[in-house]
Design an enzyme around this catalytic site. Structure first.
Site, mmCIF file in Angstrom:
data_model
loop_
_atom_site.group_PDB
_atom_site.id
_atom_site.type_symbol
_atom_site.label_atom_id
_atom_site.label_comp_id
_atom_site.label_asym_id
_atom_site.label_seq_id
_atom_site.Cartn_x
_atom_site.Cartn_y
_atom_site.Cartn_z
ATOM 1 N N GLU A 218 26.557 37.832 44.006
ATOM 2 C CA GLU A 218 26.820 36.489 43.478
ATOM 3 C C GLU A 218 28.308 36.244 43.622
ATOM 4 O O GLU A 218 29.095 36.721 42.805
ATOM 5 C CB GLU A 218 26.372 36.399 42.013
ATOM 6 C CG GLU A 218 24.878 36.586 41.803
ATOM 7 C CD GLU A 218 24.065 35.385 42.264
ATOM 8 O OE1 GLU A 218 24.625 34.288 42.361
ATOM 9 O OE2 GLU A 218 22.863 35.563 42.544
ATOM 10 N N CYS A 252 32.536 29.712 39.203
ATOM 11 C CA CYS A 252 32.213 29.961 40.612
ATOM 12 C C CYS A 252 31.699 28.704 41.297
ATOM 13 O O CYS A 252 31.870 28.533 42.496
ATOM 14 C CB CYS A 252 31.183 31.078 40.713
ATOM 15 S SG CYS A 252 29.724 30.753 39.732
HETATM 16 P P1 NAD Z 1 36.844 40.908 38.911
HETATM 17 O O1 NAD Z 1 38.211 41.190 39.411
HETATM 18 O O2 NAD Z 1 36.590 40.937 37.440
HETATM 19 O O3 NAD Z 1 35.813 41.884 39.622
HETATM 20 C C1 NAD Z 1 34.438 41.881 39.281
HETATM 21 C C2 NAD Z 1 34.001 43.323 39.017
HETATM 22 O O4 NAD Z 1 34.338 44.141 40.141
HETATM 23 C C3 NAD Z 1 34.656 43.945 37.802
HETATM 24 O O5 NAD Z 1 33.645 44.605 37.048
HETATM 25 C C4 NAD Z 1 35.681 44.915 38.375
HETATM 26 O O6 NAD Z 1 35.827 46.075 37.579
HETATM 27 C C5 NAD Z 1 35.099 45.287 39.714
HETATM 28 N N1 NAD Z 1 36.165 45.538 40.718
HETATM 29 C C6 NAD Z 1 37.326 44.877 40.870
HETATM 30 N N2 NAD Z 1 38.021 45.376 41.917
HETATM 31 C C7 NAD Z 1 37.261 46.368 42.431
HETATM 32 C C8 NAD Z 1 37.405 47.271 43.540
HETATM 33 N N3 NAD Z 1 38.485 47.232 44.326
HETATM 34 N N4 NAD Z 1 36.406 48.144 43.771
HETATM 35 C C9 NAD Z 1 35.302 48.201 42.991
HETATM 36 N N5 NAD Z 1 35.131 47.374 41.934
HETATM 37 C C10 NAD Z 1 36.074 46.478 41.661
HETATM 38 O O7 NAD Z 1 36.307 39.497 39.375
HETATM 39 P P2 NAD Z 1 36.987 38.410 40.269
HETATM 40 O O8 NAD Z 1 36.990 38.817 41.678
HETATM 41 O O9 NAD Z 1 38.270 37.955 39.689
HETATM 42 O O10 NAD Z 1 35.902 37.232 40.059
HETATM 43 C C11 NAD Z 1 36.142 35.985 40.560
HETATM 44 C C12 NAD Z 1 35.221 35.705 41.728
HETATM 45 O O11 NAD Z 1 33.885 35.831 41.291
HETATM 46 C C13 NAD Z 1 35.390 34.295 42.231
HETATM 47 O O12 NAD Z 1 35.380 34.308 43.631
HETATM 48 C C14 NAD Z 1 34.150 33.592 41.704
HETATM 49 O O13 NAD Z 1 33.748 32.506 42.488
HETATM 50 C C15 NAD Z 1 33.144 34.706 41.702
HETATM 51 N N6 NAD Z 1 32.084 34.461 40.730
HETATM 52 C C16 NAD Z 1 30.835 34.243 41.186
HETATM 53 C C17 NAD Z 1 29.817 33.950 40.297
HETATM 54 C C18 NAD Z 1 28.409 33.672 40.764
HETATM 55 O O14 NAD Z 1 27.513 33.658 39.927
HETATM 56 N N7 NAD Z 1 28.183 33.458 42.047
HETATM 57 C C19 NAD Z 1 30.083 33.909 38.939
HETATM 58 C C20 NAD Z 1 31.374 34.158 38.513
HETATM 59 C C21 NAD Z 1 32.380 34.434 39.417
#
Ligand code: NAD
Length: 507
Positions: A218, A252
């Protein structure tokens, strides 16, 4: 409440323990599933106030936003599964197609996949953790739930409450950052459900491929809102502002940018100014209804986007305060579609680039230059235009004449396409995502005189019989092709026969 990170040893223990539970069949027991869905509902309902406080600490989320986007989706998802439990979980009978199975029972049993991993993120920390959890439990899985380390207060509260409501033999919570998540994804799971950005999604998919683990991703993208000539501009401005400034743009499915006819730009900026001053007053920083950026990393990213942009004029907002992580609702007009700063990546914050176009085909051509977004919004009263836009564009979902709402409508599947994600969930779709359709054919120990045609040694007689059982006869095949015509011809022949008979009976 502090968020305590897991050790790698504990992560391994969790997975082993849950695999043990899964093999006992406990998570697949229907009574257990209903009981824990009810408990999950109670967890959120009985602790609603604590969640409002935690969400306000993490994102300055207002009560109204928290209710609509965090509390209500989880409660409603539990209600949906409980209300439709029998329909979703009962075996689905199918009519056998092979003649040899006509008298036997064929059905699909939907059952859990096993031990599944849900990795959630910070912008809707309650919804994005507990909605997939409800689906996974309803389908009969054991779950490892990895919460976001960024939304510290909500993650700590979920970690504290879950063991008081659910049986830890069915699920475990993991807290941590990159190190813990990377260790986690190396474990063997039966499904990985990840919400977050596309960079991390790549490493999730690579790790999952080692164990041939299926994934649901997602993700996000640059979701456009297309405004057309026939739009009522104040309604458009209200709904675009809702889709952009809800949760301070950290959704998102937020409107990433607006495409608008050149001739209506001024009208749009005036209308959105009116909307924002009605909603947040003359100083949005003092409004209790306006959110904050989640941390300084995202704050700095958004400010550099605003300051380093290569095109556009700030017509609304633009001010900020790093100490309180405040960025005003900001509208930047006359942005160039190929601006390498504003238009390269998802904005994911309260900055709205507005791009003008002169003809709709040009606008549609521009949208297709980007990777398929998670959402697409179109404002028009013309059905022909809605069909045209649906035919020539691609996106995970669409809301026509509004924003965000297709994500809230849980009767619809929610997910991305291409770089905005793969797979989907919500309601029935969640149940399908987290379950296996197990095919069962239950035969009886009889009719061996017929069944033995498949055993060696082969003979001409056996082959004839085998063909009769397995292959549709060419005459029947012709009948199937021309069934409709045969029915009409038969009907006409009968009518002609009746008429002739009546005619002859007069003589
Ligand atoms: P984030 O940085 O919180 O990462 C998400 C998860 O991945 C966390 O649990 C984190 O611990 C893990 N993570 C982070 N870096 C990592 C790595 N290098 N290796 C392994 N795991 C790792 O989240 P974010 O990226 O800031 O989230 C924002 C993005 O999420 C945006 O692009 C947004 O559009 C998308 N998003 C999508 C939805 C959906 O339902 N489609 C919902 C919310 C957010």
């Amino acid at each position: 409440m502090a968020l305590v990170y897991n050790t790698t040893e504990s992560i391994e223990d969790y997975v082993t323990c849950l695999r043990g539970t899964y093999t006992t069949g406990k998570s697949r027991d229907k009574f257990t599933r209903k009981f824990y869905l009810e408990r999950l509902y109670n967890l959120v309902k009985e602790n609603e106030e604590q969640f409002y406080v935690a969400l306000a600490k993490d994102l300055n989320k207002s009560r109204a936003e928290a209710l609509a986007s965090e509390i209500s989706p989880v409660l409603e998802e539990c209600v949906y599964f409980l209300n439709n439990f029998e329909n979703l979980t009962n075996d689905q009978k199918v009519k056998p197609r092979l003649g040899a199975n006509y008298t036997d029972s064929a059905y699909i049993r939907r059952q859990g996949l096993g031990v599944v991993l849900i990795i959630s993120t910070w912008n809707y920390p309650l919804q994005l953790s507990l909605v997939p959890l409800a689906g996974a439990l309803a389908a009969g899985n054991c779950v490892v739930l990895k919460l976001s380390e960024i939304s510290v207060h909500t993650s700590a509260l979920i970690t504290h409450l879950l063991p008081r409501y659910l049986d830890p033999n069915l699920y475990r919570v993991v807290n941590g950052a990159v190190e813990q998540t990377q260790y986690l994804i190396q474990q063997k799971f039966n499904h990985i459900f990840y919400t977050g950005n596309s960079q991390v999604a790549r490493s999730i998919m690579a790790a999952a491929s080692v164990n041939l683990t299926p994934v649901t991703l997602e993700l996000g993208g640059k979701s456009p809102a297309i405004v057309t000539q026939d739009s009522d501009m104040q309604i458009v401005a209200n709904r675009v502002a809702y889709g952009k400034f809800f949760n301070a743009g950290q959704s998102c499915v937020a409107v990433d940018y607006v495409l608008i006819p050149q001739s209506r730009l001024t009208e749009f900026t005036q209308a959105i100014q009116k909307t924002l001053s009605t909603w947040y007053g003359s100083d949005p920083q003092r409004s209790k209804d306006y959110g904050r950026i989640v941390n300084t990393r995202h704050f700095d990213r958004l400010l550099s986007m605003m300051h380093d942009r290569q095109s556009g004029d700030i017509v609304l907002g633009g001010d900020s305060d790093r100490d309180s992580l405040y960025i005003a609702p900001t509208v930047i007009a006359n942005v160039k579609f190929f601006d390498p700063v504003l238009m390269a990546d998802e904005v994911f914050g309260p900055i709205l680039p507005v791009i003008t176009y002169t003809d709709m085909e040009e606008a549609l051509g521009l949208i297709s230059r980007h990777e398929p977004p998670l959402a697409l919004y179109l404002f028009t009263k013309k059905q022909a235009l809605i069909d045209r836009v649906l035919n020539v564009t691609t996106s995970g979902g669409v809301t026509v004449n509004d924003t965000l709402l297709h994500q809230n409508e849980y009767a619809l599947p929610f997910g991305g396409v291409g770089s905005s994600g793969m797979g989907s969930y919500h309601g029935e779709k969640s149940f399908q995502t987290f379950s296996q359709e197990r095919a069962v054919l239950s035969k009886k120990q009889r009719l061996e005189w017929l069944m033995q045609v498949r055993y060696p040694p082969a003979s001409q007689a056996k082959l004839v019989l085998l063909r009769a059982i397995l292959v549709t006869h060419p005459l029947q095949f012709r009948y199937i092709l021309f069934k409709k015509h045969v029915k009409w011809v038969s009907f006409l022949l009968i009518m002609v026969g009746v008429l002739i008979k009546r005619h002859l009976s007069k003589f």
